[in-house]
Scaffold this motif. Structure first.
Motif, PDB file in Angstrom:
ATOM      1  N   ALA A 311      -5.516  -6.283  -6.573  1.00 46.69           N
ATOM      2  CA  ALA A 311      -4.929  -6.046  -5.256  1.00 46.69           C
ATOM      3  C   ALA A 311      -5.196  -7.167  -4.260  1.00 46.69           C
ATOM      4  O   ALA A 311      -4.443  -7.333  -3.299  1.00 46.69           O
ATOM      5  N   THR A 312      -6.240  -7.944  -4.475  1.00 45.38           N
ATOM      6  CA  THR A 312      -6.636  -8.910  -3.450  1.00 45.38           C
ATOM      7  C   THR A 312      -6.689 -10.359  -3.915  1.00 45.38           C
ATOM      8  O   THR A 312      -6.773 -11.269  -3.088  1.00 45.38           O
ATOM      9  N   ASP A 313      -6.641 -10.601  -5.229  1.00 51.61           N
ATOM     10  CA  ASP A 313      -6.734 -11.966  -5.755  1.00 51.61           C
ATOM     11  C   ASP A 313      -5.382 -12.378  -6.329  1.00 51.61           C
ATOM     12  O   ASP A 313      -4.878 -11.761  -7.264  1.00 51.61           O
ATOM     13  N   ILE A 314      -4.787 -13.424  -5.773  1.00 52.74           N
ATOM     14  CA  ILE A 314      -3.445 -13.847  -6.196  1.00 52.74           C
ATOM     15  C   ILE A 314      -3.400 -14.166  -7.682  1.00 52.74           C
ATOM     16  O   ILE A 314      -2.484 -13.742  -8.404  1.00 52.74           O
ATOM     17  N   ILE A 337       1.320  -2.628  -5.390  1.00 54.56           N
ATOM     18  CA  ILE A 337      -0.139  -2.685  -5.379  1.00 54.56           C
ATOM     19  C   ILE A 337      -0.701  -1.378  -4.833  1.00 54.56           C
ATOM     20  O   ILE A 337      -1.530  -0.730  -5.444  1.00 54.56           O
ATOM     21  N   ASP A 338      -0.234  -0.984  -3.641  1.00 58.42           N
ATOM     22  CA  ASP A 338      -0.644   0.274  -3.041  1.00 58.42           C
ATOM     23  C   ASP A 338       0.298   0.561  -1.883  1.00 58.42           C
ATOM     24  O   ASP A 338       1.255  -0.171  -1.663  1.00 58.42           O
ATOM     25  N   THR A 357      -6.695   2.671  -6.941  1.00 53.51           N
ATOM     26  CA  THR A 357      -5.740   2.219  -5.938  1.00 53.51           C
ATOM     27  C   THR A 357      -6.356   2.193  -4.538  1.00 53.51           C
ATOM     28  O   THR A 357      -6.971   3.170  -4.128  1.00 53.51           O
ATOM     29  N   PRO A 358      -6.184   1.107  -3.776  1.00 57.75           N
ATOM     30  CA  PRO A 358      -6.642   1.090  -2.384  1.00 57.75           C
ATOM     31  C   PRO A 358      -5.960   2.197  -1.580  1.00 57.75           C
ATOM     32  O   PRO A 358      -4.831   2.595  -1.873  1.00 57.75           O
ATOM     33  N   SER A 359      -6.646   2.678  -0.557  1.00 54.68           N
ATOM     34  CA  SER A 359      -6.074   3.756   0.256  1.00 54.68           C
ATOM     35  C   SER A 359      -6.592   3.669   1.681  1.00 54.68           C
ATOM     36  O   SER A 359      -7.617   3.031   1.952  1.00 54.68           O
TER      37      SER A 359
END
Length: 634
Positions: A311-314, A337-338, A357-359
């Motif tokens: 989710a955060t690293d290209i 992604i979320d 999953t980010p939330s």
């Protein structure tokens, strides 16, 4: 006099008048009305009237939420004065939305109806850690736990709660109810929950009956009973523990890679992924229908990265998209992604679990705090666009596979930012404030889409416009609070760049006329819930005749089934894929079409699930698709 006050209490709930409900509740006490009678024959009666109207389609979720606010306002006055006698003791329920999931409308409706039915409900809120359910149930000596989820990616946490109850010897001390649109009776049975139901009314009726059959609390929660239960479940848990040590996603990814690399000559198909997908959207001749289970986050296992990295690293995101598309040979990749990328940029706190999953972790306190950000380096949307751009370049160049960008629509962004139940209530009580907030979200959404296209960061762009749902709100309200903004401000951005408008909506009873006909949508990703067909959930046989001339549909295999890596589970995915393929093609032909459908899942496959089921769906379409296409269309 008593009858008059009871009727007035009911009317106050129906009208959603908190102040009047409080005033009448106090009046009932002052005039000697029994508090229990005032709740049951006054407040709860009013809630039943609103619920009946909801079931008949004459009221919507905002009406229920407003009415429940009035009911709770009255109950707060009356409950402390209730006399509790042995047999009349109220049952205790612990309720919450499972960890990783911030959707709480369904949970709130169940809580309201169960409170009206006489339960003392302990509301844990949303994104509830699995251990919290167990801790509170034990503390309260609860009769029932109720867990809900809307996101298929979070449903596995329900099973973790049940396993913890078993481990602590508490499973037989209470009943467990699970719910949410994607939760099926089969899933409930698989995780050994006691029940699931399609709506709050049915859930409440079942719960009342189920807890009435329980032994007294002092027996169920005794140390002796708990010790016996620990022994009873020890063997079951030992088997699960051995199984749970394996990262099923990673292990199946490794196996798929090994199988792929061991085959010296790959099957050569007539069309490329890009050509097939574009042809299907335009209803041109294809060698077979395109296939892409919405396996987005789960494909990170091919790159052996956790979800936070994905989710955060290209680089992690690009490698996940590339390797997953390569080894599964899918016809596209959707960069989901979320559902918090846009709300995060407005200031919503986001939780980034290592492997889920980010939330949204918190909401803004006031609408006045909403300020439109600029899409620039450092914002979540900018990072998403840059990651999508890199993935597009790699997938197009090396696999000739299209990349579909993904972000949230205006109203979904606002509900993630402020909380869905609050926004839906405020639509009725403070509509001008909500409309102003939706406008700010729309301004940002348009910026995000514009930069996606300006940077050539995708081959197409998909928008999650979730709240078009004929149970949650009327079509008129949906148009007012989301549709009009999408139609008049967001879609022109797509037209400016000559891009098709694409929607993903995993709601269960969609306002399809608005989201397809009014929007001019060209590809629509939808979910189908057979248990909710009576409330408006529709499948390909309903949708293709109505919208196939204008829109390519994409769905609808149940994503929850993709968690089951047993031979039976894999076969179930194969059978459902086969049934869908054999069903869709004749319906296309009957309606003068030949290829306007993408074989997919109704929502994202769980990110912690197995990949052999994903591969099974793709393989069935690749194996059967060409022959069926020739048989039916020549």
């Amino acid at each position: 006099m008593s009858t008059a006050i009871l009727n007035q209490l009911a009317e106050a709930v129906v009208d959603g008048d908190d102040d009047l409900a409080e005033e009448l509740a106090q009046k009932a006490l002052d005039e000697g009305v029994d508090p229990y009678e005032a709740i049951v024959d006054g407040l709860a009666k009013g809630m039943t009237i609103v619920s009946d109207n909801y079931e008949k389609g004459e009221a919507f979720v905002p009406h229920l939420l407003i009415a429940s606010g009035a009911m709770y306002a009255g109950m707060d006055i009356l409950t402390p004065h209730m006399k509790v006698e042995g047999g009349e003791q109220r049952s205790i329920g612990v309720i919450g939305t499972i960890e990783g999931d911030v959707h709480d409308i369904g949970k709130n409706l169940v809580k309201t109806m169960m409170s009206a039915a006489g339960f003392d409900m302990v509301d844990l809120g949303h994104d509830v850690p699995v251990e919290k359910f167990v801790e509170v149930a034990k503390e309260k000596k609860a009769d029932l736990i109720s867990m809900s989820a809307l996101m298929t990616t979070t449903m596995t946490n329900m099973e973790k709660v049940i396993e913890m109850l078993q481990e602590d010897g508490l499973r037989d001390s209470l009943v467990v109810m699970v719910g949410g649109a994607p939760v099926s009776p089969e899933f409930a049975e698989k995780i050994t929950a006691d029940s699931t139901h399609p709506d709050s009314m049915a859930a409440t009726e079942w719960a009342k009956d189920a807890v009435s059959k329980l032994d007294p609390a002092e027996q169920r929660w005794s140390e002796e009973k708990i010790s016996l239960a620990k022994v009873k479940y020890r063997e079951i848990l030992s088997k699960k523990t051995v199984k749970g040590k394996t990262d099923i996603g990673l292990e199946t990814a490794k196996q798929i890679i090994a199988d792929f690399e061991s085959v010296a000559v790959k099957t050569k198909e007539e069309m490329t992924h890009m050509d097939r997908t574009l042809a299907a959207m335009g209803d041109k001749k294809v060698d077979r229908l395109p296939v892409y289970p919405l396996a987005c986050g789960s494909l990170r296992k091919f790159a052996d990265v956790n979800y936070k990295e994905y989710a955060t690293d290209i680089n992690a995101f690009v490698e996940s998209a590339y390797l997953g598309s390569k080894y599964l040979d899918t016809d596209m990749f959707v960069g989901l992604i979320d559902l918090s990328a846009t709300s995060a940029d407005f200031g919503c706190k986001i939780k980034y679990p290592e492997d889920d999953t980010p939330s949204s972790e918190g909401h803004l306190e006031a609408y006045e705090q909403i300020e439109v950000p600029e899409v620039k380096e450092g914002t979540r949307a900018y990072e998403l666009i840059m990651a999508s751009k890199a993935a597009t370049e790699k997938l197009n160049k090396e696999l000739n596979t299209p990349f579909v960008g993904f972000h949230e629509g205006p109203l979904l962004t606002l509900t993630q930012l402020m909380g869905a139940d609050r926004v839906l209530m405020d639509m009725k009580t403070n509509p001008d404030v909500v409309l102003e907030a939706v406008q700010k979200c729309t301004d940002y959404i348009c910026q995000v889409s514009e930069l996606f296209f300006a940077e050539n960061a995708c081959n197409a762009l998909c928008i999650d416009n979730l709240w078009s749902n004929n149970v949650i709100m009327s079509e008129e309200d949906y148009w007012k609070f989301d549709g009009k903004f999408v139609s008049e401000q967001h879609i022109p951005v797509f037209k400016k760049y000559d891009q098709p408008y694409i929607i993903h909506n995993c709601a269960d009873a969609v306002h399809f006329d608005t989201q397809i006909k009014k929007f001019g949508t060209q590809l629509y990703s939808y979910a189908y819930y057979p248990k909710l067909r009576g409330k408006g959930s529709q499948n390909y046989a309903d949708l293709i005749p109505k919208y196939g001339d204008a829109c390519c549909m994409m769905g609808e295999v149940n994503p929850v089934q993709f968690m089951d890596n047993t031979p039976e589970g894999i076969q179930k995915v194969k059978d459902d894929t086969k049934d869908l393929l054999e069903g869709v093609l004749p319906v296309l032909k009957e309606n003068g079409l030949q290829s306007k459908y993408v074989m997919s899942t109704g929502c994202e496959t769980p990110p912690g699930g197995t990949l052999t089921t994903v591969k099974a769906m793709v393989d069935v379409v690749k194996k059967m698709g060409p022959d069926l296409q020739k048989q039916i269309f020549g």
